[in-house]
Design a protein around this motif. Structure first.
Motif, short mmCIF file in Angstrom:
data_model
loop_
_atom_site.label_atom_id
_atom_site.label_comp_id
_atom_site.label_asym_id
_atom_site.label_seq_id
_atom_site.Cartn_x
_atom_site.Cartn_y
_atom_site.Cartn_z
N THR A 53 159.94 38.11 31.79
CA THR A 53 158.63 38.50 32.32
C THR A 53 157.88 37.28 32.85
O THR A 53 157.32 37.30 33.96
N VAL A 54 157.87 36.20 32.07
CA VAL A 54 157.13 35.00 32.47
C VAL A 54 157.82 34.28 33.62
O VAL A 54 157.21 33.99 34.66
N VAL A 55 159.10 33.99 33.45
CA VAL A 55 159.82 33.16 34.43
C VAL A 55 159.96 33.87 35.78
O VAL A 55 159.67 33.28 36.83
N PHE A 56 160.37 35.11 35.77
CA PHE A 56 160.51 35.84 37.04
C PHE A 56 159.15 36.03 37.72
O PHE A 56 159.03 35.96 38.94
N GLY A 57 158.11 36.26 36.91
CA GLY A 57 156.77 36.38 37.48
C GLY A 57 156.34 35.08 38.16
O GLY A 57 155.72 35.10 39.23
N LEU A 58 156.68 33.95 37.56
CA LEU A 58 156.34 32.65 38.13
C LEU A 58 157.09 32.39 39.42
O LEU A 58 156.51 31.92 40.42
N VAL A 59 158.39 32.66 39.42
CA VAL A 59 159.20 32.41 40.63
C VAL A 59 158.74 33.30 41.77
O VAL A 59 158.61 32.85 42.92
N TYR B 215 167.72 35.62 41.92
CA TYR B 215 167.23 35.27 43.26
C TYR B 215 168.34 34.86 44.22
O TYR B 215 168.05 34.46 45.35
N LYS B 216 169.59 34.93 43.73
CA LYS B 216 170.76 34.65 44.58
C LYS B 216 170.64 33.28 45.24
O LYS B 216 170.80 33.13 46.46
#
Length: 506
Positions: A172-178, A216-217
């Motif tokens: 949740t945190v990391v993907f939201g940041l990216v 994110y490939k």
């Protein structure tokens, strides 16, 4: 009474005038040292000017003939100078720009008051009455407010932290940041050449970097590093690592993610040294996009000037002041030693001793050197001189590790409440988000409209081991338009001066 009052008033006035006089003399000293090279050159020019004005063409021709320079000598000298200039340009450090950053702000579903936090830990049934009272006192004195964030599993009943919920928090945190940093900068995922993620207490397999590459490939030759177990100062370590990688990979973007995972790191035992961490650590993270592309200088916010890393782990007291261990009942937690403040102070002193000569004006360096000479060589009992870092930096981002840490650094570095405001506000609003707290603090400065072109920012972080790391940034432009900032729409909702003790409402 009146006579005593008059004398008291006169004493206060006399003291104030003395302080003002001392400050004025110090300011005069700083200006004198700063302009000393200019004064020297001006004096030298005044001495040479009469002689230079008396020179004639015949004198110049005679001087030229006396040097007996030959054409071949000129060509060889010019070639060597050109070669040296080429080597310098080819090997000089590449500039590292901070294009933009993102701070994660969880949804309102994750928000919890201190009273809710106490109730959640009480619901486990594993904390005794003394432990609960100790937890309450720590929360009241921590400098943390009632709007910080916890993972969903720690706010549910019953609390059931597991690997799946820990992954859920991290994703949740990391993907939201990216998602946010790519959206803000317009950079494509395939353009990222370096990826560095730091998270101390949770190191899943596959790693954080693998999670990001998969989602994110990212391209197959992306350079990835996953830093674990390096404490709250790992964010600066990640920046330093990315900086070094950008020196050898031209025309590249580096994405740095700093986060922590608290799902599996809540402590449900009765050891007081471990209960402190429950009161401080909260959910959060930050993403920073770095670039060594000269074309990005026009849109970048900051340029990285210095990174200084100090590691004092060779000493037993430093090494053991922050440790992950089991208590007598086998419950795992983070134990904080009573020596933590002293250890942090020593590490900070070592860091500023290294950083000072790089950033301080000559006037402060001379005063610092003078006290060292008097103390070490002449063995005089002279108080150690603390340089005035306000002459080197406009903004200070000090890791929001806790109120005690911030109080100690404010006193030792002689900072004003204005300088400490970003750190205290970050602690109050978001808690200790570990290595990402520095970026919430910088975002606070931006949201307040404080960042002007040419301003210098000093980030200071402490971590287990024991480490003290610094990063120095220069603002490349005035940050006057802030979007998707974690402080937007609430920058003025919370008190700037947080009381030392804030009782918890029932």
């Amino acid at each position: 009474m009146a006579e005593n009052g008059r004398y008291s008033w006169e004493n206060r006035l006399f003291k104030t005038l003395n302080i003002a006089k001392a400050n004025y003399m110090k300011l005069l000293y700083h200006h004198f040292i700063s302009y000393l090279p200019h004064l020297f050159l001006a004096t030298l020019l005044m001495l040479l000017l009469p002689r230079l004005s008396a020179l004639t063409l015949a004198d110049v021709d005679e001087l030229w003939s006396q040097t007996q320079l030959k054409t071949s000598t000129v060509i060889i000298t010019s070639t060597l100078l050109a070669l040296l200039a080429t080597l310098y340009v080819a090997n000089r450090p590449r500039p590292v720009y901070l294009v933009d950053m993102a701070g994660y702000k969880p949804s309102s579903n994750h928000q919890a008051s201190r009273h809710t936090v106490l109730k959640q830990f009480e619901s486990t049934g594993t904390l005794g009455e003394e432990s609960m009272e100790f937890q309450r006192k720590i929360l009241e004195r921590s400098g943390i407010g009632d709007a910080t964030y916890f993972p969903a599993c720690l706010l549910s009943r019953p609390i059931k932290p597991c690997l799946a919920t820990a992954r859920e928090e991290s994703e949740t945190v990391v993907f939201g940041l990216v998602d946010e940093i790519l959206r803000k900068t317009g950079v494509q995922a395939k353009d990222i050449g370096v990826l560095v993620v730091n998270c101390s207490l949770f190191n899943p397999t596959p790693s954080f970097t693998a999670m990001i590459v998969h989602r994110y490939k990212l391209r197959g030759n992306v350079i990835t590093y996953n830093l674990g177990g390096m404490g709250c100062s790992a964010g600066v370590i990640a920046i330093d690592l990315a900086k070094n990688l950008l020196q050898v990979h031209p025309n590249s973007y580096a994405l740095v993610i700093s986060t922590e995972n608290i799902t599996l790191n809540g402590y449900f035992g009765n050891s007081r040294s471990m209960l402190v961490s429950n009161s401080l650590f909260r959910m959060g993270g930050a993403a920073i996009l770095l670039s060594n592309r000269r074309a990005d200088r026009r849109r970048a916010k900051y340029r990285l000037i210095h990174t200084v890393r100090i590691h004092r782990g060779a000493d037993d007291r430093n090494y053991t002041c922050v440790t992950q261990e089991e208590d007598d009942d086998g419950k795992v937690g983070i134990a904080l030693s009573k020596d933590l403040m002293a250890v942090a102070g020593e590490a900070l002193k070592a860091n500023i001793t290294t950083l000072g000569p790089l950033v301080l004006p000559m006037s402060e360096q001379l005063l610092f050197l003078a006290t060292i000479v008097l103390r070490k060589i002449f063995k005089l009992n002279v108080k150690a001189y603390i340089p005035d870092f306000k002459l080197a930096f406009e903004h200070f981002c000090i890791h929001a590790g806790g109120r005690g840490v911030l109080d100690e650094l404010e006193k030792n570095l002689k900072l004003s409440p204005w300088h400490m405001e970003p750190s205290r506000m970050t602690l109050y609003r978001f808690g200790n988000t570990s290595s990402s707290s520095l970026w919430y603090e910088l975002a606070y400065c931006e949201a307040k409209g404080r960042i002007k072109k040419g301003d210098r920012v000093w980030q200071i972080a402490f971590g287990s081991g024991f480490k003290c790391n610094s990063a120095v940034w220069e603002a490349l432009r005035t940050v006057d338009e802030v979007k998707e900032n974690p402080w937007i729409d609430e920058i003025d909702k919370f008190p700037v001066h947080v009381p030392k003790v804030v009782p918890i409402a029932p």
